[in-house]
Design a protein around this motif. Structure first.
Motif, PDB file in Angstrom:
ATOM      1  N   VAL A 119       0.840  -1.197   0.000  1.00  0.00           N
ATOM      2  CA  VAL A 119       0.000   0.000   0.000  1.00  0.00           C
ATOM      3  C   VAL A 119       0.876   1.248   0.000  1.00  0.00           C
ATOM      4  N   LEU A 120       1.866   1.275   0.883  1.00  0.00           N
ATOM      5  CA  LEU A 120       2.751   2.443   0.969  1.00  0.00           C
ATOM      6  C   LEU A 120       3.494   2.666  -0.339  1.00  0.00           C
ATOM      7  N   GLN A 121       3.998   1.600  -0.931  1.00  0.00           N
ATOM      8  CA  GLN A 121       4.740   1.766  -2.178  1.00  0.00           C
ATOM      9  C   GLN A 121       3.842   2.319  -3.285  1.00  0.00           C
ATOM     10  N   GLN A 122       2.630   1.810  -3.362  1.00  0.00           N
ATOM     11  CA  GLN A 122       1.740   2.274  -4.421  1.00  0.00           C
ATOM     12  C   GLN A 122       1.342   3.737  -4.211  1.00  0.00           C
ATOM     13  N   VAL A 123       1.121   4.137  -2.963  1.00  0.00           N
ATOM     14  CA  VAL A 123       0.796   5.539  -2.695  1.00  0.00           C
ATOM     15  C   VAL A 123       1.990   6.418  -3.065  1.00  0.00           C
ATOM     16  N   VAL A 124       3.178   6.027  -2.642  1.00  0.00           N
ATOM     17  CA  VAL A 124       4.376   6.820  -2.930  1.00  0.00           C
ATOM     18  C   VAL A 124       4.594   6.941  -4.439  1.00  0.00           C
ATOM     19  N   ASP A 125       4.316   5.873  -5.173  1.00  0.00           N
ATOM     20  CA  ASP A 125       4.473   5.915  -6.627  1.00  0.00           C
ATOM     21  C   ASP A 125       3.529   6.936  -7.267  1.00  0.00           C
ATOM     22  N   GLY A 126       2.370   7.144  -6.670  1.00  0.00           N
ATOM     23  CA  GLY A 126       1.406   8.082  -7.230  1.00  0.00           C
ATOM     24  C   GLY A 126       1.433   9.461  -6.609  1.00  0.00           C
ATOM     25  N   TYR A 127       2.265   9.642  -5.606  1.00  0.00           N
ATOM     26  CA  TYR A 127       2.308  10.892  -4.853  1.00  0.00           C
ATOM     27  C   TYR A 127       3.136  11.934  -5.620  1.00  0.00           C
ATOM     28  N   PRO A 128       2.757  13.230  -5.612  1.00  0.00           N
ATOM     29  CA  PRO A 128       1.694  13.851  -4.823  1.00  0.00           C
ATOM     30  C   PRO A 128       0.361  13.988  -5.548  1.00  0.00           C
ATOM     31  N   TYR A 129       0.228  13.386  -6.727  1.00  0.00           N
ATOM     32  CA  TYR A 129      -0.990  13.575  -7.500  1.00  0.00           C
ATOM     33  C   TYR A 129      -2.133  12.686  -7.030  1.00  0.00           C
ATOM     34  N   LEU A 130      -1.806  11.608  -6.334  1.00  0.00           N
ATOM     35  CA  LEU A 130      -2.838  10.717  -5.809  1.00  0.00           C
ATOM     36  C   LEU A 130      -3.473  11.362  -4.577  1.00  0.00           C
ATOM     37  N   GLU A 131      -4.743  11.733  -4.697  1.00  0.00           N
ATOM     38  CA  GLU A 131      -5.431  12.414  -3.607  1.00  0.00           C
ATOM     39  C   GLU A 131      -6.298  11.468  -2.773  1.00  0.00           C
ATOM     40  N   SER A 132      -6.795  10.434  -3.403  1.00  0.00           N
ATOM     41  CA  SER A 132      -7.652   9.478  -2.706  1.00  0.00           C
ATOM     42  C   SER A 132      -7.532   8.134  -3.408  1.00  0.00           C
ATOM     43  N   VAL A 133      -7.995   7.084  -2.759  1.00  0.00           N
ATOM     44  CA  VAL A 133      -7.917   5.750  -3.347  1.00  0.00           C
ATOM     45  C   VAL A 133      -9.323   5.198  -3.545  1.00  0.00           C
ATOM     46  N   GLN A 134      -9.494   4.498  -4.638  1.00  0.00           N
ATOM     47  CA  GLN A 134     -10.770   3.887  -4.978  1.00  0.00           C
ATOM     48  C   GLN A 134     -10.531   2.431  -5.344  1.00  0.00           C
ATOM     49  N   GLY A 135     -11.540   1.780  -5.909  1.00  0.00           N
ATOM     50  CA  GLY A 135     -11.494   0.340  -6.164  1.00  0.00           C
ATOM     51  C   GLY A 135     -10.288  -0.144  -6.937  1.00  0.00           C
ATOM     52  N   ARG A 136      -9.942   0.547  -8.029  1.00  0.00           N
ATOM     53  CA  ARG A 136      -8.835   0.072  -8.867  1.00  0.00           C
ATOM     54  C   ARG A 136      -7.512   0.072  -8.121  1.00  0.00           C
ATOM     55  N   PHE A 137      -7.366   0.899  -7.119  1.00  0.00           N
ATOM     56  CA  PHE A 137      -6.142   0.944  -6.325  1.00  0.00           C
ATOM     57  C   PHE A 137      -5.825  -0.433  -5.755  1.00  0.00           C
ATOM     58  N   TYR A 138      -6.864  -1.209  -5.440  1.00  0.00           N
ATOM     59  CA  TYR A 138      -6.676  -2.484  -4.744  1.00  0.00           C
ATOM     60  C   TYR A 138      -6.528  -3.675  -5.687  1.00  0.00           C
ATOM     61  N   TRP A 139      -6.945  -3.530  -6.951  1.00  0.00           N
ATOM     62  CA  TRP A 139      -6.813  -4.676  -7.850  1.00  0.00           C
ATOM     63  C   TRP A 139      -6.102  -4.364  -9.158  1.00  0.00           C
ATOM     64  N   GLY A 140      -5.731  -3.117  -9.387  1.00  0.00           N
ATOM     65  CA  GLY A 140      -5.153  -2.731 -10.665  1.00  0.00           C
ATOM     66  C   GLY A 140      -3.662  -2.983 -10.803  1.00  0.00           C
ATOM     67  N   ARG A 141      -3.025  -3.427  -9.734  1.00  0.00           N
ATOM     68  CA  ARG A 141      -1.581  -3.657  -9.777  1.00  0.00           C
ATOM     69  C   ARG A 141      -1.255  -4.926  -9.006  1.00  0.00           C
ATOM     70  N   SER A 142      -0.224  -5.630  -9.451  1.00  0.00           N
ATOM     71  CA  SER A 142       0.163  -6.851  -8.751  1.00  0.00           C
ATOM     72  C   SER A 142       1.669  -6.859  -8.510  1.00  0.00           C
ATOM     73  N   TRP A 143       2.072  -7.650  -7.524  1.00  0.00           N
ATOM     74  CA  TRP A 143       3.478  -7.776  -7.146  1.00  0.00           C
ATOM     75  C   TRP A 143       3.800  -9.266  -6.988  1.00  0.00           C
ATOM     76  N   PRO A 144       5.051  -9.671  -7.266  1.00  0.00           N
ATOM     77  CA  PRO A 144       5.435 -11.055  -6.985  1.00  0.00           C
ATOM     78  C   PRO A 144       5.638 -11.254  -5.490  1.00  0.00           C
ATOM     79  N   VAL A 145       4.912 -12.207  -4.929  1.00  0.00           N
ATOM     80  CA  VAL A 145       5.014 -12.504  -3.500  1.00  0.00           C
ATOM     81  C   VAL A 145       5.087 -14.026  -3.349  1.00  0.00           C
ATOM     82  N   GLY A 146       6.258 -14.532  -3.037  1.00  0.00           N
ATOM     83  CA  GLY A 146       6.414 -15.956  -2.784  1.00  0.00           C
ATOM     84  C   GLY A 146       5.924 -16.868  -3.886  1.00  0.00           C
TER      85      GLY A 146
END
Length: 301
Positions: A119-146
């Motif tokens: 969450v922090l990384q995605q916010v920082v990547d969009g900062y300072p233009y990201l003002e709020s988070v909506q649905g796509r914030f949670y499913w629009g990006r993926s990361w390799p985890v284990g």
């Protein structure tokens, strides 16, 4: 002279094949999208250069203020530690390296910390233009985890909500919204995890933005409706019909630490001993960022 009847032309193979191909492609895309959102697509597992640890990530959390606001600007200027921790997630998880996370507390702490770091990384990547988070914030990006490509949605809904029958998770999980659960300035630690989840739950329930009494009406955060079945399932037999029973368990006895809060006695008095006399209203969540930095609101042009 009689003419032989002319047979009707048969549909060409091409005319039959095109719809079948379109359907097959569409079905494949839908299936792939579902696997993507649910975090079920495979990912490569790089060799780890060092044992798994939280030291660098703990340094990132020093930018979380006591009131729960986050200095995203400072994290962005010192993001190397955050990025290194996120990169380490590709090599480790309780799914592919269970020996590294031998207890349920070890595993749950990992998933909670991983979620917050992403969450922090995605916010920082969009900062300072990201003002709020909506649905796509949670499913629009993926990361390799284990060994799997995980979205935030899959971490919350498929892993945390399904593998761990603990509704306190929903009250502790930072969603990058001002109206949601607050982030803490320390990472989740296996040896203190139960106490940390209890504190997060008390903090959330004790906040009048999330639980507020108004005569015979209880205003609850939308989160209690979204995850209602999880909260009810955690209650003892005979109390599973009312989410206020769960809320009552984490309300304070007094308001010494939070002046003006609502207490268990207040809820008992308003709603009766069975907590069944009150009307519940679920309030929408404020999706704006809990940004600690004073900055001008800028829009992307």
């Amino acid at each position: 002279m009689l003419r032989a009847p002319v047979d009707a032309p048969l549909p060409s193979r091409r005319r039959l094949l095109v719809p079948a191909v379109v359907f097959a492609v569409a079905s494949t895309l839908v299936a792939s999208a579902a696997l993507y959102v649910q975090g079920l697509l495979p990912a490569s597992v790089p060799s780890a250069s060092e044992p798994f640890h939280y030291q660098g990530y703990e340094k990132v959390l020093r930018h979380v203020r006591a009131d729960g606001n986050v200095d995203f600007s400072s994290i962005g200027r010192e993001r190397a530690e955050l990025d290194r921790f996120v990169e380490s997630l590709a090599s480790f998880s309780p799914h592919n390296r269970p020996e590294v996370f031998p207890t349920a507390e070890d595993a749950l702490a990992f998933w909670l910390n991983a979620y917050h770091a992403l969450v922090l990384q995605q916010v920082v990547d969009g900062y300072p233009y990201l003002e709020s988070v909506q649905g796509r914030f949670y499913w629009g990006r993926s990361w390799p985890v284990g060994g799997q490509r995980m979205t935030l949605w899959s971490l919350h809904h498929r892993v945390l909500a399904r593998e761990y029958a603990d509704p306190r998770i929903h009250l502790a999980l930072f969603q990058a919204t001002r109206g949601g659960p607050r982030m803490d300035s320390t990472h989740f630690q296996p040896e203190f995890l139960d106490a940390q989840l209890n504190e997060a739950s008390r903090r959330f329930v004790g906040d009048k933005r999330h639980v507020r009494l108004d005569r015979d009406t209880v205003h609850l955060a939308k989160l209690f409706e979204t995850w209602r079945e999880d909260f009810l399932a955690a209650l003892p037999e005979g109390r599973r019909g009312n989410v206020l029973q769960f809320v009552w368990a984490f309300l304070p006895d007094t308001c010494e630490e939070r002046p003006g809060c609502d207490t268990r006695a207040d809820l008992d008095h308003a709603c009766g001993p069975k907590l069944d006399r009150c009307h519940i209203v679920y309030e929408p969540e404020d999706p704006s960022l809990p940004d600690a930095a004073a900055r001008e609101v800028r829009s992307e042009r």
